[in-house]
Design a protein around this motif. Structure first.
Motif, short mmCIF file in Angstrom:
data_model
loop_
_atom_site.label_atom_id
_atom_site.label_comp_id
_atom_site.label_asym_id
_atom_site.label_seq_id
_atom_site.Cartn_x
_atom_site.Cartn_y
_atom_site.Cartn_z
N THR A 41 0.83 -1.20 0.00
CA THR A 41 0.00 0.00 0.00
C THR A 41 0.86 1.25 0.00
OG1 THR A 41 -0.08 0.09 2.41
CG2 THR A 41 -1.79 -1.21 1.30
N LEU A 42 0.25 2.38 -0.31
CA LEU A 42 0.96 3.65 -0.27
C LEU A 42 1.49 3.92 1.14
CD1 LEU A 42 -1.25 6.12 -2.34
CD2 LEU A 42 0.59 4.64 -3.13
N GLY A 85 -4.21 -1.72 -14.05
CA GLY A 85 -4.94 -0.80 -13.20
C GLY A 85 -3.96 0.10 -12.47
N LEU A 86 -4.29 1.38 -12.33
CA LEU A 86 -3.38 2.36 -11.74
C LEU A 86 -4.09 3.17 -10.65
CD1 LEU A 86 -2.02 3.68 -15.14
CD2 LEU A 86 -0.60 2.49 -13.45
N TYR A 87 -3.32 3.49 -9.61
CA TYR A 87 -3.82 4.39 -8.57
C TYR A 87 -2.71 5.33 -8.18
CZ TYR A 87 -5.36 6.30 -4.14
OH TYR A 87 -5.69 7.17 -3.14
N ALA A 88 -3.00 6.64 -8.16
CA ALA A 88 -1.99 7.65 -7.85
C ALA A 88 -2.18 8.16 -6.42
CB ALA A 88 -2.10 8.81 -8.82
N GLY A 89 -1.06 8.27 -5.71
CA GLY A 89 -1.08 8.85 -4.38
C GLY A 89 -1.33 10.34 -4.42
N GLU A 93 -7.73 3.60 -3.37
CA GLU A 93 -6.67 2.59 -3.32
C GLU A 93 -7.22 1.20 -3.02
OE1 GLU A 93 -2.23 1.82 -1.44
OE2 GLU A 93 -3.53 3.34 -0.52
N SER A 94 -8.27 1.12 -2.22
CA SER A 94 -8.86 -0.18 -1.89
C SER A 94 -9.34 -0.91 -3.13
CB SER A 94 -10.02 0.00 -0.91
OG SER A 94 -11.05 0.81 -1.47
N ARG A 131 -7.82 -12.20 -0.20
CA ARG A 131 -6.41 -12.57 -0.10
C ARG A 131 -5.52 -11.36 -0.36
NH1 ARG A 131 -2.82 -15.07 2.69
NH2 ARG A 131 -0.99 -15.74 1.50
N SER A 132 -5.89 -10.54 -1.34
CA SER A 132 -5.12 -9.33 -1.64
C SER A 132 -5.15 -8.38 -0.45
CB SER A 132 -5.69 -8.64 -2.88
OG SER A 132 -4.96 -7.50 -3.21
N GLU A 133 -6.31 -8.24 0.19
CA GLU A 133 -6.42 -7.37 1.37
C GLU A 133 -5.56 -7.89 2.51
OE1 GLU A 133 -11.04 -5.83 0.69
OE2 GLU A 133 -10.61 -7.53 1.99
N LYS A 134 -5.53 -9.21 2.68
CA LYS A 134 -4.74 -9.81 3.75
C LYS A 134 -3.25 -9.61 3.50
CE LYS A 134 -6.43 -13.44 5.59
NZ LYS A 134 -6.91 -14.81 5.89
N LEU A 135 -2.82 -9.74 2.25
CA LEU A 135 -1.41 -9.53 1.93
C LEU A 135 -0.99 -8.09 2.19
CD1 LEU A 135 -1.13 -11.54 -1.42
CD2 LEU A 135 -0.08 -12.13 0.77
N ALA A 136 -1.94 -7.17 2.06
CA ALA A 136 -1.62 -5.75 2.23
C ALA A 136 -1.58 -5.35 3.70
CB ALA A 136 -2.64 -4.89 1.50
N SER A 137 -2.14 -6.18 4.56
CA SER A 137 -2.24 -5.80 5.98
C SER A 137 -0.98 -6.15 6.75
CB SER A 137 -3.44 -6.50 6.62
OG SER A 137 -3.29 -7.90 6.58
#
Length: 272
Positions: free
Chosen positions: A99-100, A134-138, A165-166, A266-272
């Motif tokens: 994550t950012l 897919g892209l997300y800018a801070g 971002e989510s 799973r993606s959310e868990k990897l990010a935590s």
């Protein structure tokens, strides 16, 4: 003065499958002089350079974008070194689950510059120039930095920006992992053809070309996927007989939803 016909210059950290796929696309379209940081041997056309460690960074080189394509669990120290060395240069992160917030905390704390980070989730068809990213800018990314990163991602396929971002977890589940779902369908179609009596090579060719052709038709059509499906389906015909099985409440409609939910979780868990 930069040649605007060329892609922005990059410091590409990591040249695994995805890094290599994107680099090949960039080189084929014309890339400003860039540096690839990877511990494995790399053969690059002039004027691009390959280094194995940060100590070898050329003194005369400042990239437009730092591209992080290394494994997420090994990235912190490297990104810290690179953002210190190239203060103010934006980072395009291809690292799933980072994550950012985590990238900023671990890598930008001592640079004196706000973290200009763009997250990207490409997929493997990027290797053929037909990927989806897919892209997300801070919040600290400038319009020029967004443009540069979109240009790089667009060189290997199509791009789309998300506003939250989510939503990158959903992008990962739908398009990042999506090719594997299609490959599974090809695998199952091939097996079913063999089980019904076709020679293996015939079933393989039928399954693969059908998926390729359907994908091309879907890509070139302005119609919804549902409309295209309807146009192939004659009432009471063979297609309808198969779709009645696929579209039963406990079949594809339920299974695909559950599969995407599992991938998002799973993606959310990897990010935590």
């Amino acid at each position: 003065m930069h040649d605007t016909r060329l892609l922005p210059s990059v410091l590409l950290a990591g040249c695994g499958k995805m890094g290599t796929a994107m680099l090949e696309g960039w080189l084929s379209q014309g890339l400003r002089p860039s540096v690839i940081l990877d511990r494995h041997d790399q053969t690059l056309p002039h004027p691009h350079r390959h280094i194995r460690q940060t100590e070898e960074l050329p003194a005369d080189f400042i990239p437009d974008v730092i591209v992080m394509a290394v494994k997420p669990q090994t990235s912190d120290s490297l990104l810290h070194q690179l953002t210190r060395h190239f203060a103010g240069v934006p980072v395009l992160s291809l690292m799933a689950g980072r994550t950012l917030e985590s990238l900023s905390q671990h890598s930008f704390a001592h640079t004196g510059h706000p973290p200009a980070i763009i997250r990207a989730m490409p997929n493997t068809p990027c290797a053929l120039g037909v990927g989806m990213t897919g892209l997300y800018a801070g919040p600290h990314v400038t319009e020029q930095q967004k443009h540069d990163c979109e240009k790089l991602a667009g060189a290997v396929g199509k791009t789309i920006w998300v506003e939250q971002e989510s939503q990158m977890d959903i992008v990962t589940a739908v398009s990042g992992s999506g090719p594997a779902y299609v490959f599974l369908l090809a695998e199952l179609l091939e097996k079913a053809g063999i089980d019904q009596g076709l020679p293996p090579h015939t079933a393989r060719e039928l399954a693969r070309q059908t998926i390729y052709g359907a994908g091309c038709l879907l890509s070139h059509s302005t119609l919804d996927a549902a409309e295209l499906r309807t146009r192939v389906t004659s009432p009471g015909g063979t297609t309808a007989a198969a779709l009645n099985v696929f579209m039963a409440p406990d079949a594809w409609p339920d299974t695909v939803t559950k599969a995407i939910q599992a991938a998002v979780s799973r993606s959310e868990k990897l990010a935590s």
